[in-house]
Motif scaffolding. Structure first.
Motif, PDB file in Angstrom:
ATOM      1  N   LYS A 191       0.920  -1.231  -0.096  1.00 19.67           N
ATOM      2  CA  LYS A 191      -0.103  -0.086  -0.086  1.00 19.67           C
ATOM      3  C   LYS A 191       0.946   1.075   0.136  1.00 19.67           C
ATOM      4  O   LYS A 191       0.549   2.165  -0.377  1.00 19.67           O
TER       5      LYS A 191
ATOM      6  N   GLU B 297       1.258   4.087  -3.071  1.00 18.98           N
ATOM      7  CA  GLU B 297       0.911   5.339  -2.957  1.00 18.98           C
ATOM      8  C   GLU B 297       1.986   6.469  -3.124  1.00 18.98           C
ATOM      9  O   GLU B 297       1.812   7.320  -3.842  1.00 18.98           O
TER      10      GLU B 297
ATOM     11  N   ALA C 113      -8.130  -6.041   0.054  1.00 20.79           N
ATOM     12  CA  ALA C 113      -8.549  -4.527   0.121  1.00 20.79           C
ATOM     13  C   ALA C 113      -9.671  -4.490  -0.747  1.00 20.79           C
ATOM     14  O   ALA C 113     -10.337  -3.371  -0.478  1.00 20.79           O
TER      15      ALA C 113
ATOM     16  N   TYR D 263      -6.415   0.442  -6.644  1.00 20.35           N
ATOM     17  CA  TYR D 263      -6.229   1.354  -5.338  1.00 20.35           C
ATOM     18  C   TYR D 263      -5.107   2.577  -5.457  1.00 20.35           C
ATOM     19  O   TYR D 263      -5.345   3.616  -4.932  1.00 20.35           O
TER      20      TYR D 263
ATOM     21  N   ARG E 167      -6.031   6.395  -4.553  1.00 22.87           N
ATOM     22  CA  ARG E 167      -5.277   7.224  -3.674  1.00 22.87           C
ATOM     23  C   ARG E 167      -4.483   8.660  -4.470  1.00 22.87           C
ATOM     24  O   ARG E 167      -4.593   9.876  -3.822  1.00 22.87           O
TER      25      ARG E 167
END
Length: 311
Positions: A253, A257, A287, A294, A298
């Motif tokens: 994650k 990002e 997730a 994702y 973000r």
């Protein structure tokens, strides 16, 4: 469960700026996964039998304990079955407070979250513990009023919102004073099992990007496979491989990002996954969306946040 959530301005409808849970009871299993989040957290333990795992540290909690979490460090409560587990929590976005703290001349108020490495205050319900407990109660009550008005009138009450900000700042001032007095940094006396469990967690944190097996871990830790597996599960509440995958998931994650130019293949290899197919399948399972989705979500939030700052 007393849970109240407040959402940010319409320009960022899905971005929560503060969430409060006051004296929540029970052990709903879905709340106790190994997890991380971007918000800072104030956690207050009221009663029950619970160990709290923060990265590779394990605390046996006592009533009145307060934990400050930076959010991004993996953490997980492990309440024992049958105990009356009661806790309060506030999650808040530091960005939401940033401008106010500068105006008030206290830009360092969040230092305890940023510099004390996810510390624990052992208050024993002394004056400082009662102060934090009552502050969390007031904030939760104000949030309930704000939510009720939002539902009735279709718009937020800016006066109540300002009260919530000021109550949170007052709470953070008290916590800052506690940190200055070095009431935090409680060092638990570890049992042999807890010592070994922490050692295993520390080993995993240093090696999760590599090929990890119970055989290798046990050999390097000089423990039997059976003992290593069982003591870690007993103390932390999850298996060695669940912890390994939790570390990998958290790092994925972060990389999705913070390094938008990195390919999914590179991220998969850098975080210890054997194949990009396994990486993608595992991420979607945890997730609910694909790694690409994702990353896009973000990035959109980041762009929206920058536009908000420019308005």
């Amino acid at each position: 469960m007393n849970e109240h959530k407040i959402f940010s301005y319409p320009k960022q409808p899905m971005d929560e700026w503060i969430t409060s849970f006051y004296r929540v009871r029970g052990v709903e299993s879905h709340l106790f996964n190994f997890h991380s989040h971007q918000e800072y957290e104030i956690y207050f333990f009221h009663s029950g039998d619970c160990r709290y795992l923060i990265n590779n540290r394990i605390y046996d909690l006592q009533p009145g304990d307060i934990i400050l979490l930076d959010g991004m460090t993996l953490h997980k409560p492990n309440p024992q079955p049958g105990s009356t587990y009661i806790r309060s929590m506030i999650h808040f976005s530091p960005i939401w407070l940033q401008e106010l703290l500068i105006i008030l001349g206290i830009p360092n108020l969040l230092d305890p979250f940023q510099k004390l490495n996810n510390c624990l205050f052992r208050t024993g319900y002394d004056e400082s513990g009662i102060f934090v407990d009552e502050g969390m109660k007031r904030i939760t009550s104000l949030m309930a009023h704000l939510e009720a008005e939002l539902q009735q009138k279709g718009k937020k009450n800016e006066t109540i919102e300002a009260e919530i900000r000021l109550e949170l700042v007052q709470l953070l001032v008290g916590i800052y004073k506690m940190s200055q007095k070095e009431l935090a940094q409680h060092t638990n006396k570890r049992t042999e099992k807890e010592h070994h469990a922490e050692g295993i967690a520390s080993w995993i944190n240093n090696h999760y990007t590599e090929k990890v097996s119970l055989d290798r871990l046990a050999n390097e830790m000089k423990l039997s496979k059976y003992y290593a597996s069982h003591v870690f599960k007993e103390v932390t509440g999850f298996t060695v491989m669940e912890y390994v995958m939790g570390c990998r998931f958290n790092q994925v994650k972060y990389l999705l990002e913070m390094e938008p130019d990195q390919t999914l293949g590179n991220i998969s290899r850098a975080t210890g996954f054997e194949s990009i197919a396994h990486f993608s399948r595992f991420f979607k399972e945890k997730a609910g969306i694909t790694p690409s989705q994702y990353r896009k979500s973000r990035l959109k939030m980041d762009i929206a946040g920058r536009k908000e700052e420019q308005v």
